[in-house]
Design a protein around this motif. Structure first.
Motif, PDB file in Angstrom:
ATOM      1  N   GLN A 133       2.522   0.939   2.610  1.00 31.07           N
ATOM      2  CA  GLN A 133       1.540   1.819   3.227  1.00 31.07           C
ATOM      3  C   GLN A 133       0.133   1.479   2.749  1.00 31.07           C
ATOM      4  OE1 GLN A 133       1.740   3.667   5.691  1.00 31.07           O
ATOM      5  NE2 GLN A 133      -0.176   4.840   5.623  1.00 31.07           N
ATOM      6  N   ARG A 134      -0.017   1.136   1.469  1.00 33.18           N
ATOM      7  CA  ARG A 134      -1.340   0.721   0.969  1.00 33.18           C
ATOM      8  C   ARG A 134      -1.788  -0.566   1.646  1.00 33.18           C
ATOM      9  NH1 ARG A 134      -3.506   3.173  -3.532  1.00 33.18           N
ATOM     10  NH2 ARG A 134      -4.801   1.325  -3.863  1.00 33.18           N
ATOM     11  N   GLU A 156       0.484  -4.157  -4.409  1.00 29.59           N
ATOM     12  CA  GLU A 156       0.773  -4.763  -3.121  1.00 29.59           C
ATOM     13  C   GLU A 156       0.634  -6.277  -3.126  1.00 29.59           C
ATOM     14  OE1 GLU A 156      -1.787  -2.683  -3.587  1.00 29.59           O
ATOM     15  OE2 GLU A 156      -3.582  -3.328  -2.510  1.00 29.59           O
ATOM     16  N   THR A 216       1.643   8.156   8.431  1.00 29.90           N
ATOM     17  CA  THR A 216       2.053   7.772   7.080  1.00 29.90           C
ATOM     18  C   THR A 216       3.375   8.438   6.706  1.00 29.90           C
ATOM     19  OG1 THR A 216       1.446   7.804   4.739  1.00 29.90           O
ATOM     20  CG2 THR A 216       0.671   9.655   6.080  1.00 29.90           C
ATOM     21  N   ASP A 262      11.064   1.572  -4.577  1.00 32.18           N
ATOM     22  CA  ASP A 262      10.557   2.173  -3.342  1.00 32.18           C
ATOM     23  C   ASP A 262       9.370   1.341  -2.842  1.00 32.18           C
ATOM     24  OD1 ASP A 262       9.890   3.689  -1.215  1.00 32.18           O
ATOM     25  OD2 ASP A 262       9.317   5.474  -2.342  1.00 32.18           O
ATOM     26  N   CYS A 289       4.001   8.706   3.469  1.00 29.98           N
ATOM     27  CA  CYS A 289       3.703   9.211   2.124  1.00 29.98           C
ATOM     28  C   CYS A 289       2.219   9.560   2.079  1.00 29.98           C
ATOM     29  CB  CYS A 289       4.086   8.162   1.067  1.00 29.98           C
ATOM     30  SG  CYS A 289       3.753   6.457   1.547  1.00 29.98           S
ATOM     31  N   THR A 305       8.000   1.690   0.077  1.00 31.34           N
ATOM     32  CA  THR A 305       7.232   2.421   1.095  1.00 31.34           C
ATOM     33  C   THR A 305       5.765   2.607   0.714  1.00 31.34           C
ATOM     34  OG1 THR A 305       9.228   3.588   1.757  1.00 31.34           O
ATOM     35  CG2 THR A 305       7.150   4.510   2.499  1.00 31.34           C
ATOM     36  N   PRO A 306       5.452   3.129  -0.502  1.00 31.56           N
ATOM     37  CA  PRO A 306       4.028   3.309  -0.830  1.00 31.56           C
ATOM     38  C   PRO A 306       3.259   1.999  -0.904  1.00 31.56           C
ATOM     39  CG  PRO A 306       5.434   3.843  -2.712  1.00 31.56           C
ATOM     40  CD  PRO A 306       6.334   3.688  -1.541  1.00 31.56           C
ATOM     41  N   SER A 361      -4.906   9.033  -1.972  1.00 29.82           N
ATOM     42  CA  SER A 361      -5.376   8.239  -3.107  1.00 29.82           C
ATOM     43  C   SER A 361      -6.182   7.032  -2.637  1.00 29.82           C
ATOM     44  CB  SER A 361      -4.157   7.783  -3.931  1.00 29.82           C
ATOM     45  OG  SER A 361      -4.534   6.836  -4.889  1.00 29.82           O
ATOM     46  N   SER A 393       0.397  11.271   0.114  1.00 27.47           N
ATOM     47  CA  SER A 393      -0.301  11.181  -1.176  1.00 27.47           C
ATOM     48  C   SER A 393      -0.890   9.787  -1.383  1.00 27.47           C
ATOM     49  CB  SER A 393       0.663  11.525  -2.317  1.00 27.47           C
ATOM     50  OG  SER A 393       1.755  10.623  -2.309  1.00 27.47           O
ATOM     51  N   VAL A 394      -0.200   8.760  -0.889  1.00 27.03           N
ATOM     52  CA  VAL A 394      -0.721   7.397  -1.004  1.00 27.03           C
ATOM     53  C   VAL A 394      -2.010   7.261  -0.195  1.00 27.03           C
ATOM     54  CG1 VAL A 394      -0.260   4.979  -0.414  1.00 27.03           C
ATOM     55  CG2 VAL A 394       1.523   6.369  -1.461  1.00 27.03           C
ATOM     56  N   ASP A 395      -2.023   7.817   0.995  1.00 29.77           N
ATOM     57  CA  ASP A 395      -3.213   7.752   1.831  1.00 29.77           C
ATOM     58  C   ASP A 395      -4.382   8.509   1.186  1.00 29.77           C
ATOM     59  OD1 ASP A 395      -0.821   7.253   3.488  1.00 29.77           O
ATOM     60  OD2 ASP A 395      -2.268   7.061   5.117  1.00 29.77           O
TER      61      ASP A 395
END
Length: 640
Positions: free
Chosen positions: A171-172, A135, A24, A165, A26, A167-168, A32, A28-30
């Motif tokens: 990633q989700r 997303e 990852t 951004d 980020c 990216t998060p 959460s 913090s996203v993972d």
């Protein structure tokens, strides 16, 4: 700013089998994401600025986790320490191998790959937090596409989508298994008793080995490499994320498929065309799993494009999107307006290298095969036109691109007048008994569950059989402006009878030579001559002028050998013995003549300096198709 990628292992609270490694950008996203769904333990292994290294380590760690699971060994503190040590060992090994490949060149930051080991574990309890839906918009935008990071930014800019951004959000989507991202170029360490080595593979086009160039990268500052094969579509690198978002649901838009599928075609099929079109439509409509490939084998001038209409309509009616891929830009430009006319309520876009519609969505996409590389599991129906043509034929990169554009469970329909042997072998059954021609070869069945064959043209007239003439010193005569009687006679006859003439030459350099030659013998008609080739900046304008009869003689390379229809035209090939003219190419070239019902005849002349097997094979193929078509007509007359 250089992004860092963190490698961690997620372990479910109930079972060891849920242990899996993730990468990852980020964390913090993972955290959460997992907290919203399940209680689990996250164990950080380490982090690196190298995307390709992080993914390489993820594969290594996941393989080790599978082995532990198979041996029923729990992932305890001791096991985590082993995995962290394994990662460090692989980083050292990868750096050493990369440095050896770079042969004395120095890394930008003291070492080829940086890795920071971390020993952190986080326990997450499930909570009932709201799951973000950000997303959804991104997923809709990217659905059915496979794009490099820079291409996603371009797509968002073209669609005027603002996202500071992404990216998060991406990633989700990855964690929710709605998307996948990988390095543009993958890196593996291959071990053998002789020598360990790095194995680099472009994830976009599949190229490897000598097609991957190692480089000192100023973007990531790490060991990096890029693919030289698909460079024209944007640089696929070790440090560039390559994002794949499959299309999972039917393409639904407003009024559904009924309106878009309306076919406004005023033409009519011959009896054989109707049978072939219906067979292809049934293949597309069949929901049962079976062969995902079907071949329409129809001779030049059989009306292949028209045969597609029922299949395209069937797919649109089921709320599906259709892709028609063809190797040539000229064919894309000719096909798009024709398809739009017969499907006036569907949106049709033409995609090629300089197309302004490259980032748009449509019901029907007509694209060159290179552009198909940007699609991923998007289309329930993909039609591949001219499967035997350059650059698609024998090109693994484009095979891969077309195959990946098909949705899982979707259909791939090949359309060709001269299908390659491997396609015939795979999809065309051979006839036993029945028709017997004067030649010794076995004949294919006219139809099966995986193909249909049309050996005759739609207007019922036989294919013009080429005349082959061997002229000793052909190319020297051309260069020294000495008369070549068959050629001059054909040019003179075509001009006097108000016909048009394609003059095919094997090389770009030959275009100007032949134009100068013609001007020498026909000076008063020089304004009616033109030449065109793939690198010609005026290519499109010249082809349009030829269609509008402002030019009467077009000297061309093989770029016009297929997909171009000019009524009342003749054809000559100068240097038919040159390797660029193979059997399929010569059959296609001969097929430019006699396509109109008002003028079903014409002259096809193959001029060769030496006798050529390809010329002989092409003429033989045309004769066999004429014989087969004649046999069919005779049988139908008897049955009637």
């Amino acid at each position: 700013m250089v992004r860092e990628y963190l490698l961690y292992i997620k372990v479910g609270t109930e079972s060891l089998r849920l242990a899996q490694a993730y990468v990852t950008p980020c964390f913090s996203v993972d955290q959460s994401f997992w907290q919203e769904r399940e209680g689990c333990q996250l164990h950080v292994i380490g982090r690196s600025p190298s995307l390709v290294l992080a993914f390489s380590l993820r594969e290594l760690v996941n393989a080790q986790l599978e082995r532990r699971h198979a041996a029923s060994k729990p992932l305890n503190e001791e096991g985590l320490a082993e995995l962290r040590e394994l990662a460090i060992s692989r980083v050292r090994e990868t750096s050493a191998l990369y440095g050896r490949e770079m042969a004395g060149r120095q890394p930008l930051q003291g070492q080829w790959f940086q890795w920071k080991q971390e020993d952190v574990s986080v326990a997450l309890s499930r909570c009932n937090g709201s799951i973000e839906n950000a997303e959804k918009g991104m997923g809709s935008l990217l659905e059915g596409r496979g794009l490099l990071w820079e291409e996603i930014e371009t797509l968002m800019m073209k669609r005027a989508v603002a996202c500071p951004d992404m990216t998060p959000i991406l990633q989700r989507m990855v964690l929710a298994e709605k998307a996948e991202w990988r390095p543009g170029v993958r890196l593996l360490v291959k071990k053998s008793w002789w020598k360990h080595r790095l194995d680099l593979v472009c994830d976009r086009c599949g190229s490897q080995h000598e097609n991957i160039e190692l480089t000192v990268c100023h973007t990531c500052g790490q060991g990096c490499a890029y693919c030289t094969v698909c460079l024209g579509m944007g640089r696929s690198k070790c440090c560039t994320p390559y994002v794949l978002v499959p299309s999972r649901s039917p393409y639904a838009k407003g009024d559904g498929g009924a309106m878009r599928s309306q076919l406004c075609w005023t033409g009519s099929y011959s009896k054989d065309q109707a049978v072939a079109a219906e067979q292809a439509r049934r293949y597309v409509a069949n929901p049962r799993p079976g062969s995902r490939e079907f071949l329409i084998w129809a001779v030049c001038g059989a009306g292949k494009t028209e045969l597609l209409f029922p299949s395209v309509s069937e797919c649109l009616a089921a709320s599906g999107r259709v892709l028609i891929a063809t190797p040539r830009k000229d064919v894309v430009l000719e096909l798009a307006p024709r398809v739009q006319r017969v499907f006036p309520h569907a949106s049709v876009i033409a995609i090629h290298g300089s197309s302004q519609q490259k980032w748009e969505d449509a019901d029907i996409t007509i694209a060159t095969t290179h552009q198909v590389m940007r699609y991923y599991h998007r289309f329930p129906l993909v039609v591949l036109d001219e499967a035997d043509a350059f650059p698609y034929h024998n090109n693994p990169m484009l095979y891969r691109a077309v195959s990946r554009a098909v949705q899982p469970g979707g259909k791939l329909l090949y359309l060709s007048a001269t299908p390659p042997r491997y396609l015939q072998k795979r999809l065309v059954a051979k006839r036993r008994g029945g028709f017997k021609l004067d030649v010794g070869r076995s004949l294919p069945l006219l139809s099966s569950s995986t193909h249909v064959l049309l050996p005759g043209r739609y207007h019922g007239t036989a294919l013009p059989v080429p005349k082959a003439v061997t002229i000793a010193g052909l190319h020297k005569r051309l260069k020294s402006n000495r008369p070549i009687a068959p050629l001059l006679e054909l040019v003179r006859d075509s001009l006097q009878s108000e016909r048009q003439l394609f003059l095919f030459v094997p090389r770009i350099d030959d275009v100007d030579k032949v134009l100068a030659y013609l001007t020498k013998f026909f000076p008063s008609d020089a304004s009616l001559f033109a030449g065109v080739h793939a690198a010609d900046s005026l290519r499109e304008g010249k082809v349009v002028a030829f269609r509008e009869k402002r030019y009467r003689v077009m000297v061309t390379t093989t770029i016009l050998e297929r997909g171009v229809t000019i009524a009342r035209s003749d054809v000559a090939v100068i240097g038919a013995e040159v390797a660029v003219f193979d059997e399929a190419s010569l059959v296609q070239i001969a097929g430019r003549v006699g396509r109109s019902v008002d003028d079903p005849a014409g002259t096809v002349l193959f001029l060769q300096a030496d006798r050529s097997a390809a010329v002989r094979a092409a003429i033989g193929q045309i004769r066999r198709m004429n014989q087969l078509a004649e046999k069919l007509r005779s049988r139908e007359e008897v049955q009637a």
